[in-house]
Scaffold this motif. Structure first.
Motif, PDB file in Angstrom:
ATOM      1  N   GLU A 156       0.810  -1.211   0.000  1.00  0.00           N
ATOM      2  CA  GLU A 156       0.000   0.000   0.000  1.00  0.00           C
ATOM      3  C   GLU A 156       0.850   1.270   0.000  1.00  0.00           C
ATOM      4  O   GLU A 156       0.334   2.365   0.221  1.00  0.00           O
ATOM      5  CB  GLU A 156      -0.944   0.005   1.208  1.00  0.00           C
ATOM      6  CG  GLU A 156      -1.973  -1.113   1.191  1.00  0.00           C
ATOM      7  CD  GLU A 156      -2.915  -1.027   0.002  1.00  0.00           C
ATOM      8  OE1 GLU A 156      -3.194   0.104  -0.453  1.00  0.00           O
ATOM      9  OE2 GLU A 156      -3.362  -2.086  -0.481  1.00  0.00           O
ATOM     10  N   ASP A 157       2.157   1.124  -0.227  1.00  0.00           N
ATOM     11  CA  ASP A 157       3.078   2.260  -0.302  1.00  0.00           C
ATOM     12  C   ASP A 157       3.201   2.987   1.032  1.00  0.00           C
ATOM     13  O   ASP A 157       3.589   4.155   1.072  1.00  0.00           O
ATOM     14  CB  ASP A 157       2.644   3.234  -1.405  1.00  0.00           C
ATOM     15  CG  ASP A 157       3.799   4.109  -1.881  1.00  0.00           C
ATOM     16  OD1 ASP A 157       4.930   3.607  -1.950  1.00  0.00           O
ATOM     17  OD2 ASP A 157       3.563   5.300  -2.162  1.00  0.00           O
ATOM     18  N   ALA A 158       2.897   2.298   2.137  1.00  0.00           N
ATOM     19  CA  ALA A 158       3.088   2.863   3.479  1.00  0.00           C
ATOM     20  C   ALA A 158       4.507   2.509   3.922  1.00  0.00           C
ATOM     21  O   ALA A 158       4.718   1.635   4.774  1.00  0.00           O
ATOM     22  CB  ALA A 158       2.044   2.309   4.448  1.00  0.00           C
ATOM     23  N   LEU A 159       5.476   3.184   3.333  1.00  0.00           N
ATOM     24  CA  LEU A 159       6.863   2.767   3.465  1.00  0.00           C
ATOM     25  C   LEU A 159       7.440   3.014   4.854  1.00  0.00           C
ATOM     26  O   LEU A 159       8.313   2.269   5.311  1.00  0.00           O
ATOM     27  CB  LEU A 159       7.720   3.456   2.402  1.00  0.00           C
ATOM     28  CG  LEU A 159       7.285   3.223   0.937  1.00  0.00           C
ATOM     29  CD1 LEU A 159       8.358   3.741  -0.015  1.00  0.00           C
ATOM     30  CD2 LEU A 159       7.007   1.758   0.675  1.00  0.00           C
ATOM     31  N   ILE A 160       6.996   4.076   5.536  1.00  0.00           N
ATOM     32  CA  ILE A 160       7.469   4.313   6.909  1.00  0.00           C
ATOM     33  C   ILE A 160       7.019   3.174   7.811  1.00  0.00           C
ATOM     34  O   ILE A 160       7.806   2.628   8.600  1.00  0.00           O
ATOM     35  CB  ILE A 160       6.960   5.666   7.438  1.00  0.00           C
ATOM     36  CG1 ILE A 160       7.593   6.812   6.652  1.00  0.00           C
ATOM     37  CG2 ILE A 160       7.288   5.812   8.930  1.00  0.00           C
ATOM     38  CD1 ILE A 160       7.091   8.188   7.051  1.00  0.00           C
ATOM     39  N   LEU A 161       5.751   2.783   7.685  1.00  0.00           N
ATOM     40  CA  LEU A 161       5.240   1.677   8.492  1.00  0.00           C
ATOM     41  C   LEU A 161       5.941   0.367   8.131  1.00  0.00           C
ATOM     42  O   LEU A 161       6.214  -0.463   9.012  1.00  0.00           O
ATOM     43  CB  LEU A 161       3.728   1.537   8.284  1.00  0.00           C
ATOM     44  CG  LEU A 161       2.863   2.682   8.803  1.00  0.00           C
ATOM     45  CD1 LEU A 161       1.387   2.392   8.529  1.00  0.00           C
ATOM     46  CD2 LEU A 161       3.075   2.892  10.301  1.00  0.00           C
ATOM     47  N   ALA A 162       6.242   0.177   6.855  1.00  0.00           N
ATOM     48  CA  ALA A 162       6.946  -1.035   6.433  1.00  0.00           C
ATOM     49  C   ALA A 162       8.337  -1.091   7.055  1.00  0.00           C
ATOM     50  O   ALA A 162       8.790  -2.150   7.504  1.00  0.00           O
ATOM     51  CB  ALA A 162       7.035  -1.096   4.909  1.00  0.00           C
ATOM     52  N   GLY A 163       9.030   0.062   7.087  1.00  0.00           N
ATOM     53  CA  GLY A 163      10.352   0.112   7.709  1.00  0.00           C
ATOM     54  C   GLY A 163      10.293  -0.215   9.187  1.00  0.00           C
ATOM     55  O   GLY A 163      11.129  -0.965   9.712  1.00  0.00           O
TER      56      GLY A 163
END
Length: 296
Positions: free
Chosen positions: A112-119
């Motif tokens: 979902e392009d939630a890259l901060i949460l993915a990190g």
């Protein structure tokens, strides 16, 4: 009836493949804003995986690229969303439920392009692995180092996991959004950890002979080998294990004292201590063991 074929990304195959269009609905407008839109249900011709495509053509912003040729800006969204070039781990059912849940949520955030949460989630996945393995420490830096010293991962793997820690810290403290390329590499590092610690560990059991360093594993092998002998036989460990001695050769100096201690305490009654002498022209004198009736 002819079937329309297109190129589209397949989340199962992990790359662009030929698809057939099973169903399509089209919309268009030439009023206030000019566009063409197609909603499609498609099927991969390689693996039969179905997807939904939203193809949006911005006719309003078309621009000329040749005398009689125009380029129409087009955006394509494919659902369920996917991580470009990524294939999920095979055998992820071997991963403990909590660790697997965090890993799956990382994939959802990335999709979902939630890259901060993915990190943050990748760092959390490493933390969850440490918790599951009961690797303690005052912070994640210490715990990652202990994963290596405990033999769960290599020193080089530990160095890479520290990179995950740095990225997670940046996301948490500086609200720094990692780049997609960074996350792709970080995801591969974490998946390598999950595969090494959980998946491969399960899959090698009974399929590949590995080195034995723990007493419980040694005892399991020893019990299996004792069934090939007769009560009263007196042999050293090398003779009992036969060809499998290669699996414990480097750790026998640490394991054999534990075996002797458990025999003395009565915890192990399938063997008793025998003579100490050379066996088959061995260089050194070896502790022999007498097989008892309890083995039968």
């Amino acid at each position: 009836m002819s079937v329309t074929k297109i190129k589209s990304h397949c989340r199962y195959c992990g790359h662009d493949t030929n698809h057939s269009v099973l169903s399509e609905h089209n919309e268009s407008s030439r009023d206030e804003y000019s566009f063409d839109r197609a909603y499609q249900i498609v099927e991969c011709l390689g693996c039969d995986t179905k997807s939904f495509r939203d193809v949006f053509e911005e006719v309003e912003h078309a621009y000329q690229i040749a005398e009689d040729e125009w380029e129409v800006p087009t955006s394509i969204d494919v659902y369920p969303r996917f991580i470009k070039g990524h294939r999920s781990l095979n055998g992820d059912y071997y991963i403990p439920s909590l660790v697997r849940r965090i890993y799956k949520e990382v994939l959802l955030a990335f999709q979902e392009d939630a890259l901060i949460l993915a990190g943050l989630g990748l760092r959390g996945t490493v933390e969850a692995v440490c918790n599951d393995l009961e690797v303690s420490g005052r912070n994640l830096e210490v715990r990652i180092s202990k994963l290596a010293t405990a033999g769960y991962i290599s020193r080089k793997d530990a160095e890479r996991l520290h990179g995950i820690r740095f990225m997670g810290n940046d996301a948490a403290h500086d609200i720094k959004r990692p780049k997609t390329e960074q996350l792709n590499v970080a995801l591969r590092i974490v998946e390598h950890l999950l595969s090494s610690v959980y998946i491969l560990e399960e899959e090698v059991q009974g399929n590949i002979e590995t080195l034995i360093t723990e007493f419980d594993e040694f005892k399991e092998l020893l019990d299996k080998k004792l069934g090939d002998f007769t009560p009263g036989d007196e042999l050293p460990i090398a003779a009992i294990l036969g060809r499998d001695i290669r699996r414990v050769k480097d750790s026998l100096a640490n394991i054999e004292p534990i075996l002797l201690s458990k025999i003395d305490s009565g915890e192990i009654d399938t063997l008793s201590k025998g003579k100490i002498e050379k066996y088959n022209n061995s260089k050194n004198e070896l502790q022999h063991y007498v097989l008892s009736q309890a083995n039968k």
